[in-house]
Design an enzyme around this catalytic site. Structure first.
Site, PDB file in Angstrom:
ATOM      1  N   ARG A   1      -3.420 -10.221   4.508  1.00 10.50           N
ATOM      2  CA  ARG A   1      -3.805 -10.309   2.987  1.00 10.50           C
ATOM      3  C   ARG A   1      -2.700  -9.715   2.349  1.00 10.50           C
ATOM      4  O   ARG A   1      -2.294  -8.495   2.478  1.00 10.50           O
ATOM      5  CB  ARG A   1      -5.006  -9.435   2.875  1.00 10.50           C
TER       6      ARG A   1
ATOM      7  N   LYS B   1       0.928  -1.216  -0.178  1.00 10.17           N
ATOM      8  CA  LYS B   1      -0.082   0.128  -0.059  1.00 10.17           C
ATOM      9  C   LYS B   1       0.996   1.266  -0.076  1.00 10.17           C
ATOM     10  O   LYS B   1       2.160   1.402   0.293  1.00 10.17           O
ATOM     11  CB  LYS B   1      -1.082  -0.109   1.091  1.00 10.17           C
TER      12      LYS B   1
END
Ligand code: PMM
Length: 299
Positions: free
Chosen positions: A265, A225
């Site tokens: 994840r 991210k």
């Protein structure tokens, strides 16, 4: 000081002496991390099998990009992307999760063999999804979310991000339970990067134990991210490119293993699987059992 979370499991899913590893298969042309790489079914299926071989416990199949500013696909497009991939991977024995906010897609995915519905909107985008999950007896992951990708950046305002995420997730848990989802088939996720600045993400990770009071297993998705890109920016201030954030992702997986989250994840499973085995070997006894292999025990 980081505080360890209460060990928790989800009924019907694998149980391990470490966090479960969820491998991401984005069947999209436009996801921020891997958009366009796995948007053909046979490539996505092969990628899913590779993630499993590299240590994934379950696969999260998504057909809608949630990158900031992304426009939504038609329902028919989303269905055409995910259903063949879920069918093939579930048929090969994979534990499959569908990453969708739509009841119609969730229903088709469950019919195709998915065991988990990972809803980044926690039931806010399409409340009917809660009923679909309840009727099927599947697992539901409710992520913290405030708005669709086109406007989520404007919603990243909090007095205390951890308290507000906790309270908003608590309301989503109530909605899921009211719809009939069983409490031991629910998990929550703070939703890093979704209506959050980089500082908000770090604060949530630092104070994850404050979400433990909700009594639910916690999934964390930090893989690749942009807050990692910002942290690792070069002297020129240019963020580290997406495909060069793998080591930072693995570092956060290690941290997640030490904190004892339920699942992480990630887009690439090999290094995270290694990281989890290391943390389990070191800390496994704190889960109530210890294992040198980190091997998954079926529930
Ligand atoms: N992040 C993305 C998509 N789905 N689901 C959960 N539960 N948690 C997340 O943090 C999450 C998610 C965005 O990442 P991607 O587009 O690379 O998959």
């Amino acid at each position: 000081m980081l505080t360890r979370l209460t060990p928790r499991h989800v009924r019907g899913l694998p149980v391990a002496d470490r966090p479960l590893l969820m491998g991401v298969v984005n069947v999209t042309p436009d996801s921020f991390s891997d958009g366009g790489r796995f948007d053909r079914a046979e490539v996505a299926i092969a990628h899913g099998l590779e993630l499993l071989a590299d240590g994934a416990d379950l696969l999260d199949i998504g057909g809608e990009s949630t990158r900031p500013g992304a426009t939504r696909p038609l329902v028919t497009e989303e269905l055409a992307r995910v259903v063949p991939v879920i069918t093939a991977l579930a048929a090969q024995g994979a534990v499959v999760s569908v990453d969708t906010m739509r009841a119609e897609v969730a229903r088709a995915a469950l019919d195709a063999g998915a065991a988990v519905v990972n809803d980044v909107s926690g039931g806010l985008a399409d409340p009917e999804i809660l009923r679909v999950v309840a009727d099927s007896g599947a697992t539901y992951v409710a992520m913290h979310w405030r708005a669709h990708a086109t406007e989520m950046q404007q919603r990243a305002t909090y007095d205390d991000v951890v308290r507000e995420v906790r309270d908003e997730l608590s309301a989503r848990i109530d909605a899921a339970l009211a719809a009939g989802i069983e409490p031991d088939r629910l998990a929550i996720d703070p939703g890093l990067g979704f209506a959050k600045t980089a500082d908000h993400n770090w604060e949530l990770l630092r104070r994850l134990d404050e979400l433990d009071v909700l009594g639910m297993p916690i999934l964390v998705g930090s893989s690749r991210k942009s807050f990692l890109g910002t942290l690792l920016a070069g002297p020129d201030g240019v963020p580290r490119p997406v495909d060069d954030r793998e080591d930072a992702t693995t570092a956060l997986t290690t941290l997640a293993g030490m904190l004892g989250v339920w699942a992480v994840r990630v887009h690439q499973t090999r290094s995270s699987a290694d990281a989890l085995r290391v943390s389990a070997r070191l800390l496994g006894h704190q889960f109530g059992r210890s294992s040198a292999t980190g091997k998954v025990i079926e529930a």
